[in-house]
Design an enzyme around this catalytic site. Structure first.
Site, short mmCIF file in Angstrom:
data_model
loop_
_atom_site.label_atom_id
_atom_site.label_comp_id
_atom_site.label_asym_id
_atom_site.label_seq_id
_atom_site.Cartn_x
_atom_site.Cartn_y
_atom_site.Cartn_z
N ALA A 1 59.66 34.52 22.96
CA ALA A 1 60.05 34.07 21.64
C ALA A 1 59.25 34.81 20.57
O ALA A 1 58.08 35.16 20.79
CB ALA A 1 59.83 32.57 21.51
N GLY B 1 56.93 35.44 17.30
CA GLY B 1 55.78 34.69 16.81
C GLY B 1 54.54 35.04 17.60
O GLY B 1 54.58 35.77 18.60
N GLY C 1 51.16 31.78 22.22
CA GLY C 1 50.44 30.52 22.24
C GLY C 1 49.24 30.57 23.16
O GLY C 1 49.19 31.35 24.11
N LYS D 1 59.37 26.11 26.63
CA LYS D 1 57.91 26.14 26.56
C LYS D 1 57.32 25.71 27.90
O LYS D 1 57.53 24.58 28.34
CB LYS D 1 57.42 25.23 25.44
CG LYS D 1 58.07 25.54 24.09
CD LYS D 1 57.71 24.53 23.01
CE LYS D 1 56.29 24.68 22.54
NZ LYS D 1 56.04 23.85 21.34
N ASP E 1 62.07 17.41 17.94
CA ASP E 1 62.34 16.68 19.17
C ASP E 1 62.23 17.62 20.37
O ASP E 1 62.56 18.81 20.28
CB ASP E 1 63.75 16.08 19.11
CG ASP E 1 64.01 15.10 20.24
OD1 ASP E 1 63.04 14.55 20.78
OD2 ASP E 1 65.19 14.87 20.57
#
Length: 551
Positions: free
Chosen positions: A323, A325, A328, A344, A379
């Site tokens: 993704a 960005g 993480g 995720k 959500d």
């Protein structure tokens, strides 16, 4: 798993018995679901806001409890045959027969799937014992019940609004109904004239009231000649009486009302399928999965989402890729470029400086599931044992998944199995959004970022990590939080002001010169990490500088 046994005399009867037991457990669940939902009207009338929040959270537990009951019943009745696929194939056929002419067949199919997956922990799907696709292509409606009420002809907007509001089953009075009707009529007429539309001659409304938190909503559409106008009325109940708070006349406004960043509605509907089809005429960009979830059927929302995913993979060449960005520290996040979702996966080991655990991360995601999201928390749907063709994965992504999350993701020559994954609606990371935004859009999202933190605080949520890479921007320009591993209750934390240094040595020290507890938060340090360029950072501090204070 025991070896499958062939169907013998009496097995069809055992299969029907098991199918009946599953359906009885589902019916018990759905009755409880509706009972809790039904209480929302009374809560709204009595202004019992704590009660409506408790009900919304308690309703989420009913499904798991019902599945537990069904599994326990099958273990007792089928004993050593409970994991026999042959018996389950017969039970699936029997169950489908029991669903004919039911108004909630699609929800019941999902419940059957939940029971089978609890027993088998199926990797991928097994169409022999699951309803991968619904068994009913053209749903029947034997009673001929309509999911909407039609108002025609509309003599005047005032008369229509009066009929709608006076017809509500509330025992509590309106504060000033005539005033509200007059204001709303002017707003509707202004919108109609601005759009250059002919007079409104017809309305079609869902008769059920949609409750959430302190609000109650009527949803439908108005017809002006051949044009359909999405339409919703938002009601509040302050101490002086029920008031009409807003009139929504735009697809985007109503889409936000049904946003994936809000908690689920408490709304009683007789045939969910028909209500979803009607809502899609108002919100054509909303997938069925989102709308089922929005009206409280989150488990069937998962089923619909999985079907949408399978359909997308079957009709596209899309490949899973990392993704966009910043990477993480806790999750590896990937996506399909032409499917609006991110996947995720929790890493096996967390990057420095994260000091948390897999269990703690999962608890934070469960916290979001059970808590009011205030329109600011995306959500999340939790899936297990997903299986995909290996060819659908970009090699770079697959290498990272196997390296960083090898306990969760396995691959062989032909397939990839993801044992556990969180799936969210994809939004544009805020740090990427601000790089390309024009001045007007940039100030809007900077203001939204500050307001999002305040909205979450009103629901007792503190994001923990305020780095803008953890926030995203929806297609409506709303800022939402999608990274939950640092979430905490505001009431768990001690917000403190940094004491001034006593001398130059303390002022120049890299280490704190004051004691710091595990739940201490220093707001002035938090705003130091807000990464907006000038002059936007200064404008942010002018508008939301109070976030950097203890008060």
């Amino acid at each position: 798993m025991s070896r499958p046994m062939p169907v013998v005399s009496g097995d069809e009867g055992r299969a029907r018995e098991g199918a009946t037991a599953i359906l009885e457990a589902f019916d018990a669940y759905h009755r409880q679901f509706r009972d809790v939902t039904r209480r929302a009207r009374d809560r709204f009338e009595r202004r019992d806001w704590a009660g409506i929040l408790r009900d919304a959270a308690a309703r989420l537990d009913l499904y798991r409890e019902a599945v537990d009951q069904a599994v326990a019943t099958l273990h007792r009745s089928w004993e050593d045959r409970v994991d026999d696929p042959i018996l389950w194939m017969a039970a699936r056929r029997a169950y489908a027969g029991l669903l004919t002419d039911r108004d909630d067949w699609e929800l019941a199919e999902t419940f059957f799937n939940s029971v089978t997956r609890r027993i088998f922990s199926t990797v991928g799907v097994d169409p022999r014992i699951e309803f991968v696709h619904t068994a009913f292509e053209t749903p029947s409606n034997p009673a001929g019940r309509a999911c909407t009420r039609v108002y025609e002809p509309v003599e005047s907007i005032e008369a229509l609004l009066g009929d709608l509001l006076r017809g509500l089953p509330f025992r509590a009075p309106f504060a000033d109904l005539d005033r509200d009707v007059s204001r709303a009529a002017r707003a509707i007429e202004s919108h109609r004239c601005f759009q250059g539309l002919p007079p409104i001659h017809r309305a079609e409304m869902i008769p059920s009231v949609f409750f959430r938190n302190k609000g109650a909503y009527l949803v439908g559409k108005l017809f002006a000649g051949p044009h359909a106008i999405p339409f919703a009325l938002a009601l509040l109940h302050p101490p002086e009486g029920i008031t009409l708070d807003a009139v929504l006349l735009d697809e985007d406004e109503i889409s936000i009302l049904f946003s994936f960043a809000h908690w689920y509605f408490l709304v009683l509907v007789d045939r969910p399928y028909d209500v979803i089809q009607f809502l899609r005429t108002l919100l054509p960009r909303k997938r069925p999965s989102e709308l089922y979830t929005a009206i409280g059927y989150h488990k069937h929302g998962k089923t619909e989402f999985y079907r949408e995913l399978l359909d997308h993979l079957a009709h596209s060449d899309d490949r899973f890729v990392l993704a966009p960005g910043e990477p993480g520290t806790v999750m590896t996040v990937f996506t399909l470029p032409h499917f609006e979702a991110v996947f995720k996966v929790i890493k096996d080991r967390f990057d420095y400086p994260k000091r948390t655990s897999r269990k703690a991360v999962m608890e934070k995601y469960y916290l979001v599931f059970k808590h009011d999201r205030a329109g600011r928390l995306v959500d999340t749907q939790e899936f297990e044992h997903l299986k995909f063709d290996r060819s659908r994965f970009d090699p770079t992504l697959l290498t990272e998944l196997l390296c960083m999350a090898g306990h969760t993701v396995q691959a062989d020559a032909t397939s990839v199995v993801v044992r556990h994954v969180y799936i969210q609606r994809r939004v544009m990371p805020l740090n990427l959004y601000i790089r390309a935004a024009d001045e007007k859009a940039l100030w809007t999202v900077i203001d939204e970022y500050g307001q999002a933190i305040k909205d979450l605080a009103h629901t007792n949520i503190f994001p923990g990590d305020l780095l803008i890479k953890n926030f995203g921007v929806t297609r409506h320009g709303r800022v939402v939080l999608y990274d939950y591993d640092e979430l905490n209750w505001v009431t768990n934390l001690q917000f403190r002001q940094k004491p001034p240094p006593r001398d130059d040595w303390e002022d120049l020290s890299d280490e704190p010169w004051y004691p710091v507890g595990p739940n201490d938060v220093f707001p002035e340090e938090l705003v130091a990490f807000v990464e907006f360029p000038q002059p936007w950072r200064s404008r942010f501090l002018e508008r939301h500088g109070d976030l950097g204070t203890v008060q």
